[in-house]
Motif scaffolding. Structure first.
Motif, PDB file in Angstrom:
ATOM      1  N   ARG A   1       2.404   1.914  -3.319  1.00  0.00           N
ATOM      2  CA  ARG A   1       1.421   2.336  -4.524  1.00  0.00           C
ATOM      3  C   ARG A   1       1.297   3.851  -4.171  1.00  0.00           C
ATOM      4  O   ARG A   1       0.919   4.547  -5.023  1.00  0.00           O
TER       5      ARG A   1
ATOM      6  N   ARG B   1       0.878  -0.919   0.036  1.00  0.00           N
ATOM      7  CA  ARG B   1      -0.085   0.039  -0.064  1.00  0.00           C
ATOM      8  C   ARG B   1       0.850   1.314   0.041  1.00  0.00           C
ATOM      9  O   ARG B   1       0.567   2.254  -0.600  1.00  0.00           O
TER      10      ARG B   1
ATOM     11  N   GLY C   1      -2.788  -3.641  -3.673  1.00  0.00           N
ATOM     12  CA  GLY C   1      -2.033  -3.096  -4.545  1.00  0.00           C
ATOM     13  C   GLY C   1      -1.028  -4.145  -5.174  1.00  0.00           C
ATOM     14  O   GLY C   1      -0.344  -3.642  -6.301  1.00  0.00           O
TER      15      GLY C   1
END
Length: 83
Positions: free
Chosen positions: A38, A35, A68
Motif C-alpha cells: 500500500r 502495508r 490495507g
C-alpha cells in the motif's frame, strides 16, 4: 510467493489485479507485506488484497483490514467462498 518479502518484491515489479496474502508467512508476515504494498504503489496500480488465514477471529480480520487488505477468507478456501 514463498514469503512476504518476495510477495512485496513481485507486486512492486509487476501489476496484479488480485493478491491472495497469507497472514502467517516466513521472513515477513502478510500484514507487513500488505502495508508495504500500500505504501509503495500508486493508487491506480494497487491490487485487491485478500487475506487468507486459518483463523477467522474478529480481531484478526480487523487487523488485516487495518493493514490495507480488502477482504478476508478463512482457510480452507472453497470455490463458493471466492464467488
Amino acid at each position: 510467493a514463498d514469503n512476504g518479502k518476495v510477495a512485496v518484491e513481485k507486486v512492486l515489479k509487476q501489476d496484479y489485479d488480485i493478491v491472495f496474502m497469507d497472514v502467517q508467512m516466513p521472513v515477513m508476515n502478510g500484514l507487513e507485506a500488505a502495508r508495504l504494498i500500500r505504501q509503495n504503489t500508486s493508487l491506480e496500480k494497487q491490487p485487491f488484497i485478500v487475506s487468507t488465514s486459518a483463523g477467522a477471529f474478529k480481531d484478526e480480520i480487523e487487523e488485516c483490514l487495518q493493514a490495507g487488505m480488502n477482504a478476508f477468507l478463512s482457510k480452507p478456501i472453497t470455490l463458493k467462498a471466492l464467488k
